[in-house]
Design an enzyme around this catalytic site. Structure first.
Site, mmCIF file in Angstrom:
data_model
loop_
_atom_site.group_PDB
_atom_site.id
_atom_site.type_symbol
_atom_site.label_atom_id
_atom_site.label_comp_id
_atom_site.label_asym_id
_atom_site.label_seq_id
_atom_site.Cartn_x
_atom_site.Cartn_y
_atom_site.Cartn_z
ATOM 1 N N HIS A 310 0.978 -1.274 0.048
ATOM 2 C CA HIS A 310 0.005 -0.171 0.030
ATOM 3 C C HIS A 310 0.835 1.280 -0.054
ATOM 4 O O HIS A 310 1.896 1.390 0.665
ATOM 5 C CB HIS A 310 -0.794 -0.030 1.376
ATOM 6 C CG HIS A 310 -2.119 0.947 1.105
ATOM 7 N ND1 HIS A 310 -2.074 2.297 1.280
ATOM 8 C CD2 HIS A 310 -3.415 0.610 0.668
ATOM 9 C CE1 HIS A 310 -3.029 2.956 1.014
ATOM 10 N NE2 HIS A 310 -3.990 1.602 0.911
ATOM 11 N N ASP A 368 -7.799 -5.661 0.051
ATOM 12 C CA ASP A 368 -8.176 -6.404 -1.042
ATOM 13 C C ASP A 368 -8.019 -7.892 -0.730
ATOM 14 O O ASP A 368 -8.204 -8.889 -1.532
ATOM 15 C CB ASP A 368 -7.649 -6.076 -2.390
ATOM 16 C CG ASP A 368 -8.324 -4.683 -2.550
ATOM 17 O OD1 ASP A 368 -7.537 -3.656 -2.966
ATOM 18 O OD2 ASP A 368 -9.439 -4.358 -2.485
HETATM 19 C C1 SDX Z 1 -6.162 -0.147 -2.895
HETATM 20 O O1 SDX Z 1 -4.455 4.381 -2.211
HETATM 21 C C2 SDX Z 1 -5.310 3.673 -1.344
HETATM 22 O O2 SDX Z 1 -5.910 4.087 -0.403
HETATM 23 C C3 SDX Z 1 -6.055 2.441 -2.227
HETATM 24 C C4 SDX Z 1 -7.055 1.693 -1.467
HETATM 25 C C5 SDX Z 1 -8.287 2.515 -1.116
HETATM 26 O O3 SDX Z 1 -9.078 2.234 -0.168
HETATM 27 O O4 SDX Z 1 -8.627 3.275 -2.076
HETATM 28 O O5 SDX Z 1 -6.433 1.254 -0.173
HETATM 29 C C6 SDX Z 1 -7.514 0.438 -2.141
HETATM 30 O O6 SDX Z 1 -6.182 0.131 -4.025
HETATM 31 C C7 SDX Z 1 -5.455 -1.136 -1.951
HETATM 32 C C8 SDX Z 1 -4.140 -1.611 -3.021
HETATM 33 C C9 SDX Z 1 -4.713 -2.643 -3.915
HETATM 34 N N1 SDX Z 1 -3.495 -3.066 -4.804
HETATM 35 C C10 SDX Z 1 -2.764 -4.488 -4.864
HETATM 36 O O7 SDX Z 1 -3.018 -4.748 -3.861
HETATM 37 C C11 SDX Z 1 -2.044 -4.483 -6.055
HETATM 38 C C12 SDX Z 1 -0.512 -5.136 -5.395
HETATM 39 N N2 SDX Z 1 0.084 -3.997 -4.965
HETATM 40 C C13 SDX Z 1 1.024 -3.004 -5.425
HETATM 41 O O8 SDX Z 1 0.875 -2.870 -6.843
HETATM 42 C C14 SDX Z 1 1.530 -1.627 -4.672
HETATM 43 O O9 SDX Z 1 1.831 -2.046 -3.360
HETATM 44 C C15 SDX Z 1 0.371 -0.506 -4.639
HETATM 45 C C16 SDX Z 1 0.025 -0.173 -5.834
HETATM 46 C C17 SDX Z 1 -0.724 -0.889 -3.817
HETATM 47 C C18 SDX Z 1 1.342 0.490 -4.030
HETATM 48 O O10 SDX Z 1 2.444 0.896 -4.969
HETATM 49 P P1 SDX Z 1 3.365 2.023 -4.495
HETATM 50 O O11 SDX Z 1 2.901 2.610 -3.077
HETATM 51 O O12 SDX Z 1 3.606 2.840 -5.760
HETATM 52 O O13 SDX Z 1 4.538 1.232 -4.148
HETATM 53 P P2 SDX Z 1 5.812 0.625 -5.173
HETATM 54 O O14 SDX Z 1 5.001 -0.037 -6.533
HETATM 55 O O15 SDX Z 1 6.712 1.853 -5.676
HETATM 56 O O16 SDX Z 1 6.422 -0.756 -4.577
HETATM 57 C C19 SDX Z 1 7.510 -0.380 -3.480
HETATM 58 C C20 SDX Z 1 8.443 -1.409 -3.601
HETATM 59 C C21 SDX Z 1 8.534 -1.699 -5.277
HETATM 60 O O17 SDX Z 1 10.057 -2.465 -5.104
HETATM 61 P P3 SDX Z 1 11.312 -1.688 -5.450
HETATM 62 O O18 SDX Z 1 10.997 -0.808 -6.966
HETATM 63 O O19 SDX Z 1 11.349 -0.779 -4.322
HETATM 64 O O20 SDX Z 1 12.361 -2.718 -5.617
HETATM 65 O O21 SDX Z 1 7.561 -2.715 -3.078
HETATM 66 C C22 SDX Z 1 7.212 -3.609 -4.147
HETATM 67 C C23 SDX Z 1 7.872 -2.707 -5.722
HETATM 68 O O22 SDX Z 1 8.216 -3.780 -6.619
HETATM 69 N N3 SDX Z 1 5.994 -4.081 -4.197
HETATM 70 C C24 SDX Z 1 5.567 -5.412 -4.339
HETATM 71 C C25 SDX Z 1 4.274 -5.222 -3.961
HETATM 72 N N4 SDX Z 1 3.799 -4.087 -3.959
HETATM 73 C C26 SDX Z 1 4.891 -3.115 -4.006
HETATM 74 N N5 SDX Z 1 6.233 -6.381 -4.347
HETATM 75 C C27 SDX Z 1 5.423 -7.707 -4.507
HETATM 76 N N6 SDX Z 1 4.367 -7.544 -4.420
HETATM 77 C C28 SDX Z 1 3.454 -6.423 -4.090
HETATM 78 N N7 SDX Z 1 2.276 -6.543 -4.017
#
Ligand code: SDX
Length: 433
Positions: A310, A368
């Site tokens: 998140h 989720d």
């Molecule tokens: C919702 O914003 C909100 O409040 C949203 C929400 C709401 O109520 O409105 O809470 C609802 O959308 C919840 C999130 C649902 N999405 C997912 O579950 C999809 C999987 N999660 C990711 O795609 C990710 O964690 C996000 C999109 C939720 C957050 O992305 P960020 O904050 O932009 O973080 P990032 O993509 O920059 O990741 C930081 C690091 C990265 O590694 P590095 O580039 O630093 O090496 O963490 C890693 C990412 O690769 N990473 C993950 C991961 N999520 C982040 N690695 C593996 N699995 C994951 N799920």
């Protein structure tokens, strides 16, 4: 904006010139640096794609403490609201800023109930879609089309029309979502029943058929209501920011909510609940979890653990905690004890939250991760998971929309950019290229 100005200022030095920027302190959370005059003073932009360090607005509706894993709606913690309140009362709280008295709540519930039916002619819009259309595609289209049917509540400068549009949207979203579901399975639409509570009404519109009586299971309607409450609002998330930006141009509320639905659909946002359950099913058994954990950590593999991570929570998402408890309760009460998907989810959570990679990147289950297990147990197909999220989040979008529209300082949102394209150059005729 409330007068949060503090005596603190931030000093920025560019090419030897100092610029003093005012700072504001919030009720909770980090101070902000007001950069509104920076471009006029220093001819520079700030740069923050993805808004990782940018407050796009001030707001009094919801606050998230990502480190503590805390979510407050008008100051009330989400776990208390999930346990002690119910969705329409939370809607009142988000829309009007205070918990209602018994009379206020009764009046609000009556106003919502009396708007649950959809204009009869709108049912023909559904026929324009293929039966296998994703219900979110139908939601985007039908909600946007509400602007063509409810002309008496599209003038955003009229407080009465804003109020009517707000109530209509909260009231009609379950009806539209249920119709999208019925259309996808070739069953007749079921009208709302005004003698039922919000969640029970939604379940009967989804699962009853004209050929027989239908009794709403109180366990399921309580769980449905709790899922609605847990998804109601969440600060300036992507879909809420979409609604705010669309509304800043003065577009009508139905069109702006349709834009929010479109944004929510993405798998990185609200689409994650569908993707998370499909991922858990693909993993299938506990022994395959390490393979998926390895893929999630592999930089060359685009796979991510859906339902994990998140932008704001760097601790457990408090909604996931409540959802997990609810999943246990609902499955137990339904007599579903050895749900393989729930076993995989719990084992995946245990392994991932003890894995160095996830600990270092502060990746925890989000809202989720467990919601799909409950929705699946209720009988919903995965394609209905995000439409249910959209039904619940409509009150959050509308509350944030109202807050912005009622702010006399509201301006159209128009971000700038860091231009990296070609410098000015003259046109070349095709024969000379
Ligand atoms: C919702 O914003 C909100 O409040 C949203 C929400 C709401 O109520 O409105 O809470 C609802 O959308 C919840 C999130 C649902 N999405 C997912 O579950 C999809 C999987 N999660 C990711 O795609 C990710 O964690 C996000 C999109 C939720 C957050 O992305 P960020 O904050 O932009 O973080 P990032 O993509 O920059 O990741 C930081 C690091 C990265 O590694 P590095 O580039 O630093 O090496 O963490 C890693 C990412 O690769 N990473 C993950 C991961 N999520 C982040 N690695 C593996 N699995 C994951 N799920």
């Amino acid at each position: 904006m409330q007068d949060n100005a503090t005596t603190k200022t931030a000093r920025l030095t560019i090419d030897g010139t100092d610029y003093e920027l005012p700072m504001y302190s919030p009720t909770a959370g980090p101070d902000v640096v007001d950069i509104r005059k920076l471009y006029a003073q220093a001819q520079v932009f700030t740069y923050d794609p993805g808004f990782t360090s940018t407050a796009a607005t001030d707001s009094s509706i919801t606050f998230i403490d990502g480190d503590k894993g805390e979510l407050l709606h008008r100051g009330y913690p989400i776990d208390q609201l999930a346990e002690k309140s119910h969705y329409l009362e939370v809607c009142y709280l988000l829309l009007y800023g205070a918990l209602p008295t018994a009379e206020e709540l009764e009046d609000f519930e009556l106003r919502v109930t009396s708007h649950t039916m959809l204009h009869e002619q709108m049912m023909y819009l559904f026929r324009g879609f293929r039966r296998d259309a994703h219900p979110m595609a139908i939601m985007v289209g039908v909600v946007g089309a509400m602007s063509a049917f409810y002309h008496d509540s599209t003038d955003i400068t009229d407080p009465w029309q804003r109020e009517v549009a707000s109530v209509r949207l909260v009231a009609k979203m379950p009806t539209i979502a249920a119709m999208a579901y019925k259309y996808s399975i070739g069953q007749p639409f079921v009208y709302p029943r005004n003698n039922l509570d919000y969640a029970s009404n939604f379940l009967q519109m989804c699962f009853s058929v004209p050929a027989e009586d239908y009794e709403v299971n109180p366990i399921l309607s309580r769980a449905m209501d709790r899922i609605f409450t847990l998804h109601a609002d969440h600060e300036q998330n992507a879909s809420t920011s979409t609604v705010r930006l669309a509304s800043s141009s003065g577009a009508n509320p139905f069109a702006c909510i349709a834009a929010g639905i479109a944004c929510l659909w993405g798998p990185a946002h609200g689409g994650a609940n569908q993707a998370a359950l499909e991922m858990l099913r693909e993993i299938g058994t506990v022994d395959r979890i390490p393979e998926y954990i390895a893929r999630a950590k592999d930089k060359n593999d685009p796979f991510r653990l859906m339902g994990f991570g998140h932008r704001v929570y760097k601790n457990f998402d408090p909604r996931a905690k409540v959802m997990k408890q609810s999943a246990d309760e609902v499955l137990d009460l339904l007599g579903i004890h050895d749900n393989p998907t729930l076993q995989v989810a719990k084992e995946l959570e245990k392994i991932a939250t003890h894995d160095e990679y996830f600990i270092e990147k502060k990746l925890y289950p989000n809202v989720d991760f467990y919601s799909g297990i409950i929705l699946d147990a209720m009988g919903f197909p995965t394609s209905m998971f995000t439409p249910i999220f959209a039904v619940a989040r409509t009150v959050g979008w509308i509350s944030q929309w109202k807050e912005m529209i009622e702010d006399p300082a509201m301006k159209i949102g128009r971000p700038r950019q860091l231009y990296c394209g070609a410098s000015r150059r003259d046109y070349v005729d095709v024969e000379n290229r």
